[in-house]
Design an enzyme around this catalytic site. Sequence first.
Site, PDB file in Angstrom:
ATOM      1  N   GLY A   1     -18.777  52.336 -57.733  1.00  0.00           N
ATOM      2  CA  GLY A   1     -19.646  51.645 -58.679  1.00  0.00           C
ATOM      3  C   GLY A   1     -19.191  50.204 -58.789  1.00  0.00           C
ATOM      4  NE  ARG A  39     -12.793  14.238 -33.021  1.00  0.00           N
ATOM      5  CZ  ARG A  39     -12.574  14.042 -31.734  1.00  0.00           C
ATOM      6  NH1 ARG A  39     -11.363  13.881 -31.293  1.00  0.00           N
ATOM      7  NH2 ARG A  39     -13.573  14.013 -30.876  1.00  0.00           N
ATOM      8  CB  THR A  44     -30.607  33.054 -50.566  1.00  0.00           C
ATOM      9  OG1 THR A  44     -30.301  34.315 -49.959  1.00  0.00           O
ATOM     10  CG2 THR A  44     -29.714  31.977 -49.978  1.00  0.00           C
ATOM     11  CD  GLN A  88     -19.316  32.785 -45.653  1.00  0.00           C
ATOM     12  OE1 GLN A  88     -18.313  32.228 -45.273  1.00  0.00           O
ATOM     13  NE2 GLN A  88     -19.858  32.520 -46.826  1.00  0.00           N
ATOM     14  N   GLY A 133     -21.479  34.410 -52.157  1.00  0.00           N
ATOM     15  CA  GLY A 133     -21.869  34.844 -53.498  1.00  0.00           C
ATOM     16  C   GLY A 133     -21.075  36.091 -53.801  1.00  0.00           C
ATOM     17  CG  HIS A 134     -17.387  36.344 -53.231  1.00  0.00           C
ATOM     18  ND1 HIS A 134     -16.136  36.021 -52.783  1.00  0.00           N
ATOM     19  CD2 HIS A 134     -18.189  36.314 -52.139  1.00  0.00           C
ATOM     20  CE1 HIS A 134     -16.171  35.795 -51.472  1.00  0.00           C
ATOM     21  NE2 HIS A 134     -17.419  35.959 -51.069  1.00  0.00           N
ATOM     22  NE  ARG A 142     -26.673  41.251 -50.193  1.00  0.00           N
ATOM     23  CZ  ARG A 142     -25.933  41.524 -51.265  1.00  0.00           C
ATOM     24  NH1 ARG A 142     -25.754  42.767 -51.655  1.00  0.00           N
ATOM     25  NH2 ARG A 142     -25.371  40.554 -51.953  1.00  0.00           N
ATOM     26  N   GLY A 159     -20.802  40.506 -44.305  1.00  0.00           N
ATOM     27  CA  GLY A 159     -20.777  39.879 -45.621  1.00  0.00           C
ATOM     28  C   GLY A 159     -21.311  40.796 -46.715  1.00  0.00           C
ATOM     29  CG  ASP A 160     -23.690  39.737 -49.190  1.00  0.00           C
ATOM     30  OD1 ASP A 160     -23.067  38.840 -49.797  1.00  0.00           O
ATOM     31  OD2 ASP A 160     -24.764  39.535 -48.590  1.00  0.00           O
ATOM     32  CE  LYS A 184     -16.810  38.458 -48.641  1.00  0.00           C
ATOM     33  NZ  LYS A 184     -18.061  39.163 -48.292  1.00  0.00           N
TER      34      LYS A 184
HETATM   35  P1  GDP Z   1     -19.295  40.006 -51.797  1.00  0.00           P
HETATM   36  O1  GDP Z   1     -20.066  38.827 -51.329  1.00  0.00           O
HETATM   37  O2  GDP Z   1     -18.580  40.690 -50.684  1.00  0.00           O
HETATM   38  O3  GDP Z   1     -18.377  39.710 -52.945  1.00  0.00           O
HETATM   39  O4  GDP Z   1     -20.378  41.072 -52.330  1.00  0.00           O
HETATM   40  P2  GDP Z   1     -21.645  40.734 -53.257  1.00  0.00           P
HETATM   41  O5  GDP Z   1     -21.173  40.460 -54.643  1.00  0.00           O
HETATM   42  O6  GDP Z   1     -22.510  39.732 -52.601  1.00  0.00           O
HETATM   43  O7  GDP Z   1     -22.436  42.101 -53.176  1.00  0.00           O
HETATM   44  C1  GDP Z   1     -21.865  43.306 -53.564  1.00  0.00           C
HETATM   45  C2  GDP Z   1     -22.716  43.929 -54.677  1.00  0.00           C
HETATM   46  O8  GDP Z   1     -22.372  45.283 -54.810  1.00  0.00           O
HETATM   47  C3  GDP Z   1     -22.499  43.320 -56.040  1.00  0.00           C
HETATM   48  O9  GDP Z   1     -23.699  43.397 -56.770  1.00  0.00           O
HETATM   49  C4  GDP Z   1     -21.441  44.227 -56.658  1.00  0.00           C
HETATM   50  O10 GDP Z   1     -21.493  44.235 -58.078  1.00  0.00           O
HETATM   51  C5  GDP Z   1     -21.861  45.565 -56.123  1.00  0.00           C
HETATM   52  N1  GDP Z   1     -20.789  46.537 -55.886  1.00  0.00           N
HETATM   53  C6  GDP Z   1     -19.514  46.339 -55.447  1.00  0.00           C
HETATM   54  N2  GDP Z   1     -18.898  47.525 -55.259  1.00  0.00           N
HETATM   55  C7  GDP Z   1     -19.797  48.474 -55.575  1.00  0.00           C
HETATM   56  C8  GDP Z   1     -19.777  49.898 -55.538  1.00  0.00           C
HETATM   57  O11 GDP Z   1     -18.799  50.537 -55.177  1.00  0.00           O
HETATM   58  N3  GDP Z   1     -20.926  50.544 -55.920  1.00  0.00           N
HETATM   59  C9  GDP Z   1     -22.036  49.893 -56.314  1.00  0.00           C
HETATM   60  N4  GDP Z   1     -23.098  50.601 -56.648  1.00  0.00           N
HETATM   61  N5  GDP Z   1     -22.097  48.552 -56.356  1.00  0.00           N
HETATM   62  C10 GDP Z   1     -20.996  47.863 -55.964  1.00  0.00           C
HETATM   63  P1  IMO Z   2     -20.473  36.437 -48.938  1.00  0.00           P
HETATM   64  O1  IMO Z   2     -19.164  35.705 -49.030  1.00  0.00           O
HETATM   65  C1  IMO Z   2     -23.835  37.420 -46.364  1.00  0.00           C
HETATM   66  C2  IMO Z   2     -25.170  34.314 -43.598  1.00  0.00           C
HETATM   67  C3  IMO Z   2     -26.534  33.681 -43.787  1.00  0.00           C
HETATM   68  C4  IMO Z   2     -26.899  33.384 -42.340  1.00  0.00           C
HETATM   69  C5  IMO Z   2     -25.570  32.966 -41.737  1.00  0.00           C
HETATM   70  C6  IMO Z   2     -25.356  31.470 -41.676  1.00  0.00           C
HETATM   71  O2  IMO Z   2     -21.192  36.561 -50.228  1.00  0.00           O
HETATM   72  O3  IMO Z   2     -20.306  37.727 -48.212  1.00  0.00           O
HETATM   73  P2  IMO Z   2     -24.752  29.636 -43.509  1.00  0.00           P
HETATM   74  O4  IMO Z   2     -25.484  29.195 -44.734  1.00  0.00           O
HETATM   75  O5  IMO Z   2     -23.372  30.130 -43.765  1.00  0.00           O
HETATM   76  O6  IMO Z   2     -24.796  28.607 -42.410  1.00  0.00           O
HETATM   77  O7  IMO Z   2     -25.622  30.890 -42.946  1.00  0.00           O
HETATM   78  O8  IMO Z   2     -24.573  33.556 -42.559  1.00  0.00           O
HETATM   79  N1  IMO Z   2     -24.273  34.242 -44.771  1.00  0.00           N
HETATM   80  C7  IMO Z   2     -23.954  35.301 -45.517  1.00  0.00           C
HETATM   81  N2  IMO Z   2     -24.378  36.576 -45.455  1.00  0.00           N
HETATM   82  N3  IMO Z   2     -22.901  37.060 -47.261  1.00  0.00           N
HETATM   83  C8  IMO Z   2     -22.434  35.795 -47.303  1.00  0.00           C
HETATM   84  O9  IMO Z   2     -21.397  35.431 -48.070  1.00  0.00           O
HETATM   85  C9  IMO Z   2     -22.993  34.836 -46.440  1.00  0.00           C
HETATM   86  N4  IMO Z   2     -22.800  33.511 -46.231  1.00  0.00           N
HETATM   87  C10 IMO Z   2     -23.575  33.178 -45.200  1.00  0.00           C
HETATM   88  O10 IMO Z   2     -27.428  34.573 -44.400  1.00  0.00           O
HETATM   89  O11 IMO Z   2     -27.300  34.579 -41.708  1.00  0.00           O
HETATM   90 MG    MG Z   3     -22.002  38.058 -51.361  1.00  0.00          MG
END
Ligand code: GDP
Ligand code: IMO
Ligand code: MG
Length: 431
Positions: free
Chosen positions: A417, A142, A300, A223, A40-41, A304, A12-13, A16
């Site tokens: 970036g 269900r 949250t 995720q 959280g995107h 990380r 995750g994170d 995306k």
């Molecule tokens: P997601 O959940 O997969 O959409 O990712 P998140 O938004 O939770 O976390 C990605 C973080 O990295 C965010 O703060 C983005 O703004 C940042 N980000 C995405 N691509 C890049 C990159 O290439 N370089 C840097 N420095 N930050 C990035």
């Molecule tokens: P995005 O879409 C990173 C993790 C939680 C926990 C596990 C289960 O932003 O990448 P949940 O609340 O889903 O039952 O938690 O999954 N988790 C994530 N980790 N990015 C996420 O979403 C996540 N959504 C859930 O931290 O370990």
């Molecule tokens: Mg995220």
Amino acid sequence: MPSTVLLGAQWGDEGKGKITDLISSDYDYVVRYQGGNNAGHTVIHGDTKLALHLIPSGVMYDHITPVIGNGCVVDPKVLTEEMQMLEGEGFSCENLRISCDAHVIMPYHIDLDGASERHLGKHEIGTTKRGIGPAYEDKAGRTGIRIQDLLDEKIFREKLEAALAIKNQVLTKIYGLEPYAVDQICEMYLPYAEVIRPHMAETAQLLNQELRAGKNILFEGAQGTLLDIDHGTYPFVTSSSCCAGGAPTGSGVGPKAINKVLGIAKAYITRVGSGPFPTELKDEVGERLCKVGGEYGVTTGRKRRCGWFDAVVSRYAADVNSLTDMALTKLDVLSCVDRIKVCVAYEADGKRYDYFPMQHSVLYPKHVTPIYEELPGWEGQDISDCKTFEDLPANAQRYVKYLEEVTGVPASIIAVGPERNQTIFHGWESR
Ligand code: GDP
Ligand code: IMO
Ligand code: MG
């Protein structure tokens, strides 16, 4: 019918949100197919930085119809607030379509998520405490309440009454929490039904019609692969199908409609919450990646955990998702280290693992030792303005090529970036 699944190839994170926003211009629909507001995107659109939890990241484009598919779980309060936030920022949610079959996160799901984590104590999953697991439990059991039920007061009351008969027992007798009354929840939730009503749709039918009409769909995963209920590091996973296979079931579009699967992977790796993480760095380098990469959860705020790129994880993600492409993000962050390690295999109890081990107990520090290849870095060189692959320092080019080699997937997008223009297109074609 060119449609693409975009998904997290790690824990995750991976970025995306950024990549969805970036390539949205090539699509007509952006569809969330699983998860809820545990996601959280981050999307940076001009001067606006937004954190989206439930509404697809394509919402900022007028030509996009954002869809919350049947595989999602929807907290109506969060949805309403997110719509208000977007409208406040000048982005219309008028086109938003929400599946009549998506499940509703109820207040007791949130209570039960927190209570079961407290009960697990040091074995907690580290969930986002948004009620995700308990809502999917009810779906599988269900006894869940769907969007279409919420929009019919009589049915909603009946289903709620049946649910509370059990939930209140669990809340009070097992966890010592307060029970809920039907009227109390109706008072909270029925006003949300009116917000949702104009957006509710039979989204499976809609998407299939649109595919037949030649429209393009981007499925936005939440995720990541290693958090998938089936393919992840169970039980330290979320409760939905984050992998590519979740896109057809979570949207009602058949698998033949998908022609590209784009896995998003950080140039290193992070994980938030508990569970095994073979390449985790619990040293100064890990701290540096966290600091430079700004690795704090969007949902949250939790810190990380950071580690080196794990090619075993990526090869596994390539297999279980049939990845056709990879978007490599946060390459710029690696400018903070002098040498870079890539895990190519694991060694555990005298055995080498080139493929993700069948028994996940192998993945814990007591057993596993990652086998690393070390590559020279490009420390101190700012690559965040590079626009082409050739602009990158030789060692950064070499690193990307090495990752393509060890994962077997072309890195057709490289992010340097968080901004949209901080991206190198390296062969990506949406169709
Ligand atoms: P997601 O959940 O997969 O959409 O990712 P998140 O938004 O939770 O976390 C990605 C973080 O990295 C965010 O703060 C983005 O703004 C940042 N980000 C995405 N691509 C890049 C990159 O290439 N370089 C840097 N420095 N930050 C990035
Ligand atoms: P995005 O879409 C990173 C993790 C939680 C926990 C596990 C289960 O932003 O990448 P949940 O609340 O889903 O039952 O938690 O999954 N988790 C994530 N980790 N990015 C996420 O979403 C996540 N959504 C859930 O931290 O370990
Ligand atoms: Mg995220």
